[in-house]
Design a protein around this motif. Structure first.
Motif, mmCIF file in Angstrom:
data_model
loop_
_atom_site.group_PDB
_atom_site.id
_atom_site.type_symbol
_atom_site.label_atom_id
_atom_site.label_comp_id
_atom_site.label_asym_id
_atom_site.label_seq_id
_atom_site.Cartn_x
_atom_site.Cartn_y
_atom_site.Cartn_z
ATOM 1 N N VAL A 92 -6.013 3.350 4.499
ATOM 2 C CA VAL A 92 -5.273 1.981 4.337
ATOM 3 C C VAL A 92 -5.493 0.914 3.431
ATOM 4 O O VAL A 92 -4.730 0.413 2.797
ATOM 5 C CB VAL A 92 -4.942 1.547 5.921
ATOM 6 N N TRP A 93 -6.859 1.004 3.290
ATOM 7 C CA TRP A 93 -7.219 -0.080 2.295
ATOM 8 C C TRP A 93 -7.329 0.559 0.835
ATOM 9 O O TRP A 93 -6.841 0.086 -0.305
ATOM 10 C CB TRP A 93 -8.657 -0.348 2.384
ATOM 11 N N LYS A 94 -7.322 1.971 0.765
ATOM 12 C CA LYS A 94 -7.397 2.809 -0.654
ATOM 13 C C LYS A 94 -6.122 3.241 -1.166
ATOM 14 O O LYS A 94 -5.851 3.259 -2.455
ATOM 15 C CB LYS A 94 -8.206 4.123 -0.523
ATOM 16 N N LEU A 95 -5.263 3.440 -0.472
ATOM 17 C CA LEU A 95 -3.825 4.146 -0.995
ATOM 18 C C LEU A 95 -2.802 2.894 -0.934
ATOM 19 O O LEU A 95 -2.573 2.106 0.113
ATOM 20 C CB LEU A 95 -3.335 5.188 -0.212
ATOM 21 N N ALA A 96 -2.009 2.974 -2.005
ATOM 22 C CA ALA A 96 -0.869 2.131 -2.050
ATOM 23 C C ALA A 96 0.258 2.624 -0.832
ATOM 24 O O ALA A 96 0.148 3.563 -0.475
ATOM 25 C CB ALA A 96 -0.008 2.311 -3.418
ATOM 26 N N PRO A 97 1.052 1.760 -0.572
ATOM 27 C CA PRO A 97 2.102 1.982 0.624
ATOM 28 C C PRO A 97 2.473 3.252 0.412
ATOM 29 O O PRO A 97 2.946 4.201 1.472
ATOM 30 C CB PRO A 97 2.801 0.845 0.832
ATOM 31 N N ASP A 98 3.168 3.500 -0.823
ATOM 32 C CA ASP A 98 4.019 4.690 -1.115
ATOM 33 C C ASP A 98 3.163 6.090 -0.819
ATOM 34 O O ASP A 98 3.680 7.160 -0.531
ATOM 35 C CB ASP A 98 4.768 4.518 -2.601
ATOM 36 N N ASP A 99 1.784 5.889 -1.423
ATOM 37 C CA ASP A 99 1.154 7.032 -1.430
ATOM 38 C C ASP A 99 0.689 7.304 -0.139
ATOM 39 O O ASP A 99 0.274 8.521 0.189
ATOM 40 C CB ASP A 99 -0.122 6.665 -2.501
ATOM 41 N N LEU A 100 0.443 6.170 0.794
ATOM 42 C CA LEU A 100 0.023 6.432 1.981
ATOM 43 C C LEU A 100 0.986 7.052 2.748
ATOM 44 O O LEU A 100 0.886 8.015 3.742
ATOM 45 C CB LEU A 100 -0.425 5.050 2.870
ATOM 46 N N ARG A 101 2.485 6.671 2.517
ATOM 47 C CA ARG A 101 3.352 7.079 3.333
ATOM 48 C C ARG A 101 3.684 8.791 2.956
ATOM 49 O O ARG A 101 4.015 9.503 3.857
ATOM 50 C CB ARG A 101 4.962 6.526 3.058
ATOM 51 N N LEU A 157 9.015 7.121 8.995
ATOM 52 C CA LEU A 157 7.929 6.775 8.000
ATOM 53 C C LEU A 157 8.627 5.541 7.459
ATOM 54 O O LEU A 157 7.915 4.784 6.948
ATOM 55 C CB LEU A 157 7.436 7.470 6.937
ATOM 56 N N ARG A 158 9.936 5.325 7.519
ATOM 57 C CA ARG A 158 10.631 3.882 7.035
ATOM 58 C C ARG A 158 10.975 3.092 8.237
ATOM 59 O O ARG A 158 11.425 2.025 8.054
ATOM 60 C CB ARG A 158 11.899 4.317 6.471
ATOM 61 N N ARG A 159 10.635 3.377 9.487
ATOM 62 C CA ARG A 159 10.596 2.543 10.782
ATOM 63 C C ARG A 159 9.907 1.319 10.669
ATOM 64 O O ARG A 159 8.676 1.385 10.635
ATOM 65 C CB ARG A 159 10.254 3.376 11.947
#
Length: 476
Positions: free
Chosen positions: A289-298, A319-321
């Motif tokens: 959660v700290w390492k990846l950007a939101p889009d990459d994490l998604r 995943l867009r909820r």
């Protein structure tokens, strides 16, 4: 079957001073128990010490109100902090809010420093001007008073299944799978209890999606998300926390630090350690959660969910909820990986898309975690079941598991009616209660043949009161 007096009558009689009225209530309740099983009860005000260990009730610079309201089987704590009152709507959230306090203090020092204020002067003004040109409509307010998870026990199930899938299809055509097409309607744990109109959350509109997309794009351009995650990791807190004091200061520091003319990380480094690494321990937060950007994490979570779920469109929409933060989506995927169900994942996602609050999203994640902790390797290749607006799990060896990650289960009308559902009349059934349960609730469950496990263990569980059989003290 004769039942206990209606709740409004019980409230009147409980507050009455007349011995005759008090005797009437006692006789009616006793008769209900004799003729119709265990009498139902109201959720009481309780002593906070009956729910959590003393270490969670006070600390340097803060204290927790000794009286706690149970609302929808979750405790609502009030924390007195130097920055003002802070509410925590469950024991889990209480533990997180207290772990965040040292980080807030560190953030507060930096954001009040002369260096920050000088750098912030033009930066915040320019940011506001740019956002004003992009954002056409204000983001809807998501403030409200959570009703706990009482509706989990409801008989009705709204906007799930075919309707949820229909919305998903329509959203794909209209928005190209961007944003959140699902309204904040009734969902898991939100079916049975009526809320006062003043407490209801305003509905979200389609233009809120466009607003969020515009803001995300702008923040990506200024490296806002990256700086914010780096700061949160340094402090050991969730970058997507719902703590208003932490979020306000963390966001302000990230905005200014993303300009490159203020060393936000260096400024925090001069303060020294803040001791807020509790969230990284015990499985409470995945360090990705700290390492990846939101889009990459998604994208990563999407790949993981598609291993268990068949409907790719449903996965993308889940995943867009909005109710599931990137942190909770990751925890959800972690729990599914550990559970490895053979089927039922699509129904679980449809339930998840109806969650309307952080508290409800946490409930679903923690229900999966309870099941994993109880069954271990026996959990693999079982079946997820949707029961009303809730979920259960049938292990491959036949054990029927009902996970209830509540703070304290009371034997209310909702709980009794839920447990009398036909789908729950099975053999070899176990109920996992994350916190405590009243004596009436234990009797009601035993009467129905349930194996009961209170204070059930799970990954990332907060420190509940333990030692013998802790009994909630009614101080109402």
């Amino acid at each position: 079957m004769i039942t206990s007096p209606p709740q409004h009558l019980r409230r009147i009689l409980r507050g009455a001073r007349s011995p005759c009225l008090t005797l009437l209530l006692a006789l009616a309740t006793a008769h209900a128990a004799d003729e119709g099983g265990v009498a139902t009860e109201e959720e009481p005000l309780i002593d906070a010490a009956s729910l959590v260990q003393p270490a969670l009730l006070s600390g340097p610079g803060y204290s927790v109100d000794s009286r706690v309201e149970l609302r929808g089987y979750m405790a609502r704590f009030l924390i007195d902090t130097p920055l003002g009152p802070l509410q925590a709507d469950s024991v889990e959230i209480l533990a997180e809010r207290e772990a965040e306090l040292p980080a807030i203090e560190a953030l507060d020092r930096v954001t009040r420093s002369d260096a920050f204020l000088r750098a912030a002067g033009n930066r915040i003004g320019a940011t506001a001007k740019s956002l004003a040109q992009i954002v056409l409509h204000p983001v809807d307010s998501v403030l409200g008073i959570p009703a706990g998870v009482a509706r989990y026990f409801g008989q009705r199930l709204e906007r799930i299944g075919n309707q949820a899938q229909a919305l998903s299809d329509r959203a794909a055509k209209t928005l190209g799978n961007n944003g959140n097409p699902y309204p904040a309607d009734a969902g898991p744990m939100t079916d049975a209890r009526e809320e006062e109109k003043s407490e209801a959350k305003p509905r979200k509109h389609w233009y809120s999606t466009i607003t969020r997309e515009a803001e995300r794009e702008f923040k990506r351009q200024v490296k806002y998300n990256q700086v914010k995650r780096e700061l949160a990791e340094r402090l050991g807190i969730d970058p997507y926390t719902g703590n208003p004091y932490a979020q306000e200061r963390l966001s302000a520091l990230a905005w200014v630090g993303s300009a490159g003319d203020f060393g936000a990380g260096s400024a925090l480094g001069t303060i020294g350690g803040v001791g807020a690494n509790a969230l990284a321990q015990g499985g409470r937060i995945n360090d990705l959660v700290w390492k990846l950007a939101p889009d990459d994490l998604r994208a990563r979570n999407r790949e993981r969910l598609q291993v268990h779920c068949r409907d790719e469109l449903l996965v993308r929409q889940f995943l867009r909820r909005g109710a599931f933060s990137p942190t909770l989506q990751t925890a959800f995927a972690d729990a599914l990986d550990a559970l490895q169900p053979a089927d039922g994942c699509d129904a679980l996602l449809e339930l998840g898309m109806t969650a309307s609050s952080d508290l409800e999203a946490r409930f679903m994640v923690n229900a999966l975690r309870l099941t994993v902790a109880h069954l271990g390797a026996r959990a693999h290749e079982g079946s997820l079941r949707r029961i009303g607006a809730g979920l259960a799990y049938v292990a491959k060896d036949g054990e029927f598991v009902l996970p209830l990650p509540v703070d304290r289960l009371s034997w209310t009308d909702e709980v009794r009616n839920f447990l009398d559902r036909g789908e729950l009349r099975v053999h070899n059934r176990t109920v996992l209660i994350g916190g405590d349960a009243s004596l009436a609730a234990r009797r009601g469950l035993t009467e129905r043949g349930w194996n009961i496990l209170v204070h059930a263990q799970r990954a990332g569980a907060p420190a509940y009161a333990r030692g013998g059989e802790p009994a909630a003290v009614d101080i109402d």
